[in-house]
Design a protein around this motif. Structure first.
Motif, PDB file in Angstrom:
ATOM      1  N   ILE A 155       0.835  -1.205   0.000  1.00  0.00           N
ATOM      2  CA  ILE A 155       0.000   0.000   0.000  1.00  0.00           C
ATOM      3  C   ILE A 155       0.866   1.249   0.000  1.00  0.00           C
ATOM      4  O   ILE A 155       0.574   2.237  -0.684  1.00  0.00           O
ATOM      5  CB  ILE A 155      -0.961  -0.009   1.204  1.00  0.00           C
ATOM      6  CG1 ILE A 155      -2.109  -0.988   0.949  1.00  0.00           C
ATOM      7  CG2 ILE A 155      -1.524   1.380   1.482  1.00  0.00           C
ATOM      8  CD1 ILE A 155      -3.082  -1.108   2.101  1.00  0.00           C
ATOM      9  N   ASN A 156       1.953   1.228   0.759  1.00  0.00           N
ATOM     10  CA  ASN A 156       2.858   2.376   0.758  1.00  0.00           C
ATOM     11  C   ASN A 156       3.475   2.600  -0.614  1.00  0.00           C
ATOM     12  O   ASN A 156       3.623   3.749  -1.065  1.00  0.00           O
ATOM     13  CB  ASN A 156       3.969   2.176   1.796  1.00  0.00           C
ATOM     14  CG  ASN A 156       5.050   3.236   1.715  1.00  0.00           C
ATOM     15  OD1 ASN A 156       6.047   3.077   0.994  1.00  0.00           O
ATOM     16  ND2 ASN A 156       4.863   4.322   2.427  1.00  0.00           N
ATOM     17  N   ALA A 157       3.834   1.505  -1.298  1.00  0.00           N
ATOM     18  CA  ALA A 157       4.447   1.631  -2.622  1.00  0.00           C
ATOM     19  C   ALA A 157       3.510   2.331  -3.597  1.00  0.00           C
ATOM     20  O   ALA A 157       3.950   3.090  -4.468  1.00  0.00           O
ATOM     21  CB  ALA A 157       4.831   0.247  -3.156  1.00  0.00           C
ATOM     22  N   TYR A 158       2.209   2.092  -3.456  1.00  0.00           N
ATOM     23  CA  TYR A 158       1.237   2.733  -4.343  1.00  0.00           C
ATOM     24  C   TYR A 158       0.821   4.114  -3.843  1.00  0.00           C
ATOM     25  O   TYR A 158       0.798   5.084  -4.597  1.00  0.00           O
ATOM     26  CB  TYR A 158      -0.012   1.849  -4.489  1.00  0.00           C
ATOM     27  CG  TYR A 158       0.180   0.630  -5.354  1.00  0.00           C
ATOM     28  CD1 TYR A 158       0.428   0.766  -6.716  1.00  0.00           C
ATOM     29  CD2 TYR A 158       0.112  -0.643  -4.820  1.00  0.00           C
ATOM     30  CE1 TYR A 158       0.600  -0.356  -7.516  1.00  0.00           C
ATOM     31  CE2 TYR A 158       0.282  -1.771  -5.612  1.00  0.00           C
ATOM     32  CZ  TYR A 158       0.523  -1.627  -6.958  1.00  0.00           C
ATOM     33  OH  TYR A 158       0.699  -2.736  -7.753  1.00  0.00           O
ATOM     34  N   SER A 159       0.450   4.206  -2.563  1.00  0.00           N
ATOM     35  CA  SER A 159      -0.151   5.446  -2.062  1.00  0.00           C
ATOM     36  C   SER A 159       0.839   6.600  -2.022  1.00  0.00           C
ATOM     37  O   SER A 159       0.460   7.754  -2.268  1.00  0.00           O
ATOM     38  CB  SER A 159      -0.734   5.211  -0.664  1.00  0.00           C
ATOM     39  OG  SER A 159       0.272   4.844   0.260  1.00  0.00           O
ATOM     40  N   SER A 160       2.113   6.329  -1.715  1.00  0.00           N
ATOM     41  CA  SER A 160       3.097   7.408  -1.600  1.00  0.00           C
ATOM     42  C   SER A 160       3.165   8.244  -2.863  1.00  0.00           C
ATOM     43  O   SER A 160       3.096   9.480  -2.820  1.00  0.00           O
ATOM     44  CB  SER A 160       4.479   6.833  -1.272  1.00  0.00           C
ATOM     45  OG  SER A 160       4.494   6.232  -0.011  1.00  0.00           O
ATOM     46  N   ILE A 161       3.292   7.593  -3.992  1.00  0.00           N
ATOM     47  CA  ILE A 161       3.440   8.350  -5.229  1.00  0.00           C
ATOM     48  C   ILE A 161       2.126   9.022  -5.633  1.00  0.00           C
ATOM     49  O   ILE A 161       2.120  10.100  -6.225  1.00  0.00           O
ATOM     50  CB  ILE A 161       3.972   7.450  -6.367  1.00  0.00           C
ATOM     51  CG1 ILE A 161       4.450   8.332  -7.531  1.00  0.00           C
ATOM     52  CG2 ILE A 161       2.938   6.438  -6.821  1.00  0.00           C
ATOM     53  CD1 ILE A 161       5.276   7.616  -8.551  1.00  0.00           C
ATOM     54  N   TYR A 162       0.985   8.425  -5.263  1.00  0.00           N
ATOM     55  CA  TYR A 162      -0.279   9.070  -5.617  1.00  0.00           C
ATOM     56  C   TYR A 162      -0.572  10.278  -4.732  1.00  0.00           C
ATOM     57  O   TYR A 162      -1.266  11.208  -5.164  1.00  0.00           O
ATOM     58  CB  TYR A 162      -1.419   8.051  -5.584  1.00  0.00           C
ATOM     59  CG  TYR A 162      -1.467   7.235  -6.850  1.00  0.00           C
ATOM     60  CD1 TYR A 162      -1.909   7.799  -8.046  1.00  0.00           C
ATOM     61  CD2 TYR A 162      -1.022   5.918  -6.879  1.00  0.00           C
ATOM     62  CE1 TYR A 162      -1.933   7.063  -9.221  1.00  0.00           C
ATOM     63  CE2 TYR A 162      -1.040   5.181  -8.046  1.00  0.00           C
ATOM     64  CZ  TYR A 162      -1.496   5.758  -9.220  1.00  0.00           C
ATOM     65  OH  TYR A 162      -1.511   5.039 -10.390  1.00  0.00           O
ATOM     66  N   PHE A 163      -0.075  10.294  -3.517  1.00  0.00           N
ATOM     67  CA  PHE A 163      -0.168  11.522  -2.721  1.00  0.00           C
ATOM     68  C   PHE A 163       0.718  12.610  -3.327  1.00  0.00           C
ATOM     69  O   PHE A 163       0.377  13.794  -3.283  1.00  0.00           O
ATOM     70  CB  PHE A 163       0.217  11.246  -1.267  1.00  0.00           C
ATOM     71  CG  PHE A 163      -0.802  10.439  -0.515  1.00  0.00           C
ATOM     72  CD1 PHE A 163      -2.153  10.746  -0.611  1.00  0.00           C
ATOM     73  CD2 PHE A 163      -0.427   9.370   0.280  1.00  0.00           C
ATOM     74  CE1 PHE A 163      -3.114   9.999   0.078  1.00  0.00           C
ATOM     75  CE2 PHE A 163      -1.369   8.620   0.957  1.00  0.00           C
ATOM     76  CZ  PHE A 163      -2.718   8.934   0.855  1.00  0.00           C
ATOM     77  N   LEU A 164       1.855  12.215  -3.896  1.00  0.00           N
ATOM     78  CA  LEU A 164       2.689  13.184  -4.614  1.00  0.00           C
ATOM     79  C   LEU A 164       1.971  13.704  -5.854  1.00  0.00           C
ATOM     80  O   LEU A 164       2.122  14.877  -6.225  1.00  0.00           O
ATOM     81  CB  LEU A 164       4.025  12.549  -5.002  1.00  0.00           C
ATOM     82  CG  LEU A 164       5.011  12.297  -3.859  1.00  0.00           C
ATOM     83  CD1 LEU A 164       6.264  11.613  -4.390  1.00  0.00           C
ATOM     84  CD2 LEU A 164       5.381  13.595  -3.163  1.00  0.00           C
TER      85      LEU A 164
END
Length: 353
Positions: free
Chosen positions: A120-129
């Motif tokens: 989830i971190n691998a996906y969500s981090s970049i989408y918050f960016l």
């Protein structure tokens, strides 16, 4: 016999691959001594865990306890800190796993949950960016026409959608993560067991496309437009420009840190997919990718520690909030100490009388 991984087991899909048709691992000899993996990396993971938890809890505490409501950009940054906190909270399990010779002692449920948190971190981090980039793009390029989009309620809704989207993309982790005993390695491994090679390549491709290529295209477009807008700002709007530029500088710094930490991982993952699809080949390449997989993955994990440091170094508004929060606590503490002194004095007088 000590188990030798073919790649990092929590982000990659090739470790403990259940596909019997993939014979690359058995054909190539083990070229490197993996003893360093069991000794040095657990220490590194624990350091990342401690620093990541302390720094990200500090960031969330500043955003949550400050008397002023969070701006749209700060809502996105606080969710990014929450995603990083989820990641570093999962890492101690893998420190134990690696130091234990890749024997997973926590059961199937934790195998799925821990990997789910990391994915989830691998996906969500970049989408918050992506959300931060879109916010800066609207603030600087479409200042008037799309001003209504930059409201906290829309920012919170966007974050909720990104968490849901990241969870949806992480469903294969829940479905295909297994705990299985490998007698040839004497290891009870937590691994991804896809039904066949095609499924493995397909889900790896989803990881590359949806967690890197598509969001990076959005971010690059917004960044180019933002830089162009900053260059053509009128002189009379200099003060407003300086206000927006503080948030923009922080966004660009966080984005650059993400690219430095995560681009190597996605490049290695892409090469690994090409290797398993037999587009590329060779034992030497496979051996190099094994090492690069380890290094790039732990570099990606370091991003969760690096982000809070950037908030303090680059984020002037964040530093201001920290100072105001400490001053507020100091002011609240002072009357309490004064009242305690007064009560002590009155008690002393009563005793004397």
């Amino acid at each position: 016999m000590t188990f030798q991984p073919t790649s990092v087991p929590f982000l990659s899909t090739t470790a403990f691959n259940g596909d019997q048709n993939n014979t690359n691992v058995t054909e190539c000899p083990q070229l490197y001594d993996w003893e360093w993996l069991h000794t040095s990396q657990p220490v590194y993971i624990l350091i990342i865990t401690v620093l990541g938890i302390v720094f990200n809890v500090f960031v969330l505490g500043v955003f949550c306890f400050h008397k002023k409501a969070c701006t749209v950009a700060e809502i996105y940054l606080s969710n990014l800190a929450a995603a990083d906190l989820v990641l570093v909270s999962c890492l101690p399990f893998w420190a134990v796993y690696i130091s234990n010779g890749f024997n997973w002692p926590f059961g199937l449920f934790m195998c799925k949950v821990v990997n789910l948190g990391i994915k989830i971190n691998a996906y969500s981090s970049i989408y918050f960016l992506v959300l931060i980039s879109i916010d800066r793009y609207v603030a600087l390029v479409h200042t008037m026409s799309h001003a209504r989009m930059r409201r906290p309620k829309y920012a919170k809704l966007g974050c909720l959608l990104m968490w849901g989207f990241s969870l949806l993309l992480s469903v294969p982790t829940i479905v295909f993560r297994k705990v299985k005993y490998f007698p040839e390695y004497n290891a009870n491994a937590c691994f991804l067991e896809y039904p066949n090679m095609t499924a493995g390549l397909f889900f790896d491709g989803i990881l590359i496309v949806f967690s890197f290529i598509i969001p990076i295209l959005f971010i690059l477009f917004c960044t180019i437009k933002i830089i162009q807008a900053l260059k053509i700002q009128a002189i009379e709007r200099l003060n407003a420009q300086n206000t927006e530029q503080k948030a923009t500088n922080l966004m660009l710094a966080v984005l650059l840190a993400f690219l430095i930490c995560w681009v190597p991982f996605h490049l290695v993952t892409t090469l690994d997919v090409l290797l398993r699809a037999e587009i590329l080949g060779g034992c030497h390449l496979e051996a190099v990718l094994e090492i690069c997989n380890q290094i790039s993955t732990y570099l990606a994990f370091f991003n969760s520690v690096f982000n809070p440091i950037l908030y303090v170094i680059v984020g002037k508004n964040f530093r201001k909030k920290v100072c105001e929060l400490f001053q507020h606590w100091r002011i609240r503490k002072r009357p309490n100490s004064d009242s305690s002194r007064s009560s002590n004095l009155s008690a002393t007088l009563k005793t004397l009388v």
